[in-house]
Design an enzyme around this catalytic site. Structure first.
Site, PDB file in Angstrom:
ATOM      1  N   ARG A 184     145.606 121.457 -17.857  1.00 11.33           N
ATOM      2  CA  ARG A 184     144.426 122.251 -17.504  1.00 11.33           C
ATOM      3  C   ARG A 184     144.863 123.681 -17.735  1.00 11.33           C
ATOM      4  O   ARG A 184     145.841 124.145 -17.153  1.00 11.33           O
ATOM      5  CB  ARG A 184     144.024 121.999 -16.055  1.00 11.33           C
ATOM      6  N   ASP A 232     144.729 127.556 -17.482  1.00  8.75           N
ATOM      7  CA  ASP A 232     144.226 128.623 -16.624  1.00  8.75           C
ATOM      8  C   ASP A 232     143.700 129.790 -17.452  1.00  8.75           C
ATOM      9  O   ASP A 232     144.266 130.131 -18.498  1.00  8.75           O
ATOM     10  CB  ASP A 232     145.370 129.097 -15.708  1.00  8.75           C
ATOM     11  N   GLU A 238     139.861 126.131 -18.078  1.00 11.56           N
ATOM     12  CA  GLU A 238     139.271 126.805 -16.929  1.00 11.56           C
ATOM     13  C   GLU A 238     138.321 127.865 -17.470  1.00 11.56           C
ATOM     14  O   GLU A 238     138.744 128.852 -18.068  1.00 11.56           O
ATOM     15  CB  GLU A 238     140.313 127.487 -16.046  1.00 11.56           C
ATOM     16  N   HIS A 287     140.843 125.327  -5.549  1.00  9.17           N
ATOM     17  CA  HIS A 287     141.686 126.283  -4.810  1.00  9.17           C
ATOM     18  C   HIS A 287     141.191 127.716  -4.959  1.00  9.17           C
ATOM     19  O   HIS A 287     141.714 128.616  -4.298  1.00  9.17           O
ATOM     20  CB  HIS A 287     143.129 126.189  -5.313  1.00  9.17           C
ATOM     21  N   ASP A 288     140.173 127.923  -5.819  1.00  4.05           N
ATOM     22  CA  ASP A 288     139.669 129.278  -6.077  1.00  4.05           C
ATOM     23  C   ASP A 288     138.352 129.594  -5.381  1.00  4.05           C
ATOM     24  O   ASP A 288     137.880 130.730  -5.456  1.00  4.05           O
ATOM     25  CB  ASP A 288     139.463 129.478  -7.585  1.00  4.05           C
TER      26      ASP A 288
END
Length: 560
Positions: free
Chosen positions: A318, A320, A349, A414-415
């Site tokens: 994934r 970022d 992302e 988590h964001d």
């Protein structure tokens, strides 16, 4: 008929080849404007002045409140196609659509028609098949402490979650029905979140040792699960070897071209908030931006893939902040990744429309924040179900279907704040959110702790440590939904068709495959509603449903 509502774009998500060579073409119109659409196609190189055309009836793939989506899929030996659409309108008109305009008849001149210039194998849209069936358990490593494993200690930790805690939790993760794991950064870094990488070729010592990680990946695969890891390529941390060399040698550093916009002299002061004299992520001095167009930087990151995907056997990345990286780098990297492991995936992302990432930059799929926004509007802001149906149609057809099936539908990450907190801790609404998420096309991303009913609006709250020993309020529901995804192909392979939507909160759609059809119905409202469609079939999951009546906050999965 509204001619301006007719849409088709050649060489796009509306005209492409799938991995097996199947052509797929899509045309959209205003809802209920067209009775039928025929797809006419022929060989561009047909050896006569007039091309011999073949005709296929397009199916109504999605009938929404505002738009209809017509679809045709077929195989042909032709490598070059000319094509057109024959529209039969409810107003009685019959029109041909080609060359981005409307005509009373079909032109005999092949160059007037739409074209698929050549069926390049390299342009086929192909995504590893395991992804669309995946239910990812998303772990933020520092926060994932274990029942028995002692938390790690170190300068870059808050809670000290580690590989040992994760390994001892595999039985638990499997019991939720999760068949894949997505790990936020695990490489050696300066901060607890590890998005400021120091060494991409080393595990963070607080997370575990490499031999432990190798054994962990092997155990994941033994359980027939998959594992993807975070790649943070847009920027490094301040202690990345190349940036340290730039700080030491300035203009004489052989690594000065590894970074963007260096305005010498370069200095780094930990904790300083002033705008640095080099490009960064979000003006963060400890995150210098990497130049991914540099051949040596590209070679370094190919080495990263060789180690973690090739040597250790991880199943993909994934990526970022992928939409801030060089577009050309991603196509290059996808090709290199597939050489190392043809079954490895690359997930972007991006918080916006993923079309550029999958259509132009080669990603298999993306984190689907637009799906989350749609559910926030429906379940938090009480938008009508007709609006959710409109948005769903757009989300499902804005990218090719194979890529759509590799999108990670998400509620919490988590964001962002935990979804349950946005719902003001309304567990009934949260159950509806899960029902939609697990019956929606594509993969599922479940953030650790959501199954326990975690809440949190601030970073320190929604990144709280894993808790053990408490009953998980959604564990049974998630396990059941995961089990249904595994046992019913329509929930992972089938198309989605709306069944009913309105100005209120009653919503129904169906997932249909060759073998079966499942209708999903939910009632967000406060009153019991009679289902406005036939309830004949077998209920395979239901809450507050009796004899065609769906109670407040009730749901139903009906096998037809």
């Amino acid at each position: 008929m509204e001619l301006t509502s007719i849409q088709h774009r050649p060489l796009s998500e509306m005209a492409y080849q799938e991995g097996d060579g199947t052509f797929r073409f899509v045309l959209t119109s205003k809802s209920d404007d067209l009775i039928s659409v025929d797809f006419l196609y022929g060989d561009t190189a047909y050896p006569s002045p007039e091309v011999k055309m073949e005709t296929l009836r397009m199916s109504l793939a999605y009938h929404g409140p505002d738009r209809d989506y017509f679809l045709v899929r077929f195989k042909t030996p032709y490598e070059r196609l000319v094509y057109a659409f024959l529209l039969r309108c409810r107003s009685g008109e019959t029109l041909y659509y080609y060359g981005e305009s409307f005509h009373p008849g079909l032109s005999r001149e092949r160059n007037d028609l739409f074209k698929f210039p050549f069926a390049f194998i390299s342009n086929r849209v192909s995504v590893p098949s395991w992804v669309q069936k995946a239910v990812f358990y998303n772990v933020f490593p520092d926060s994932f402490i274990g029942r028995k494993a002692k938390p790690s200690k170190g300068k870059n930790l808050i809670y000290g979650g580690n590989l040992q805690a994760l390994a001892e939790s595999l039985d638990y993760i499997e019991s939720l029905g999760c068949n894949a794991i997505y790990l936020n950064p695990i490489f050696k870094a300066d901060s607890y979140h590890r998005y400021d990488t120091e060494d991409y070729l080393s595990l963070d010592p607080s997370f575990g040792r490499e031999e432990e990680f190798r054994a962990f990946v092997e155990e994941v695969h033994r359980r027939k699960m998959h594992l993807i890891i975070d790649g943070v390529y847009n920027h490094s941390g301040p202690n990345f070897f190349a940036f340290r060399d730039v700080l030491k040698k300035q203009e004489k550093s052989i690594y000065k071209d590894w970074f963007y916009r260096l305005d010498f002299p370069i200095e780094y002061r930990a904790g300083e908030r002033a705008k640095p004299r080099y490009a960064t992520f979000g003006y963060e001095p400890h995150m210098p931006k990497l130049n991914l167009d540099n051949p040596d930087v590209r070679g370094y990151f190919v080495g990263v893939a060789r180690k973690w995907i090739g040597e250790f056997g991880c199943d993909g990345f994934r990526m970022d902040t992928s939409d801030e990286c060089s577009p050309g780098f991603w196509r290059f990297y996808k090709a290199e990744l597939r050489k190392i492991n043809p079954g490895a995936v690359m997930i972007a992302e991006t918080w916006q429309n993923p079309r550029p990432m999958v259509m132009e930059q080669g990603f298999d799929g993306a984190m689907d924040y637009d799906f989350r926004r749609a559910l926030i509007d429906f379940l938090v802001n009480d938008a009508p179900s007709s609006e959710l149906a409109k948005r769903t149609g757009y989300l499902l057809y804005r990218i090719p279907v194979p890529n759509r099936n590799a999108m990670l539908s998400l509620l919490s990450t988590h964001d962002v704040p935990r979804f349950l907190s946005l719902l003001h801790e309304d567990k009934d609404k949260m159950a509806l959110a899960y029902l939609i998420q697990f019956t929606y096309p594509g993969a599922v991303n479940l953030l650790y702790g959501d199954e326990l009913g975690f809440t949190g609006l601030k970073e320190e709250e929604y990144r709280r440590p894993m808790e053990w020993g408490k009953k998980g309020v959604f564990v049974d529901l998630l396990s059941r939904l995961s089990s249904l995804r595994k046992s019913h192909p329509s929930l992972t392979e089938g198309d989605l068709h709306p069944v009913y939507s309105e100005d209120g909160g009653l919503y129904a759609y169906q997932r249909q495959s060759r073998e079966e059809r499942i209708v999903v119905a939910i009632n967000r409202g406060t009153e019991t509603r009679k289902l406005p469609f036939s309830a004949a079939g077998k209920p395979i999951l239901a809450n507050r449903y009796v004899d065609g009546q769906l109670g407040p906050m009730g749901y139903l999965l009906l096998l037809k």
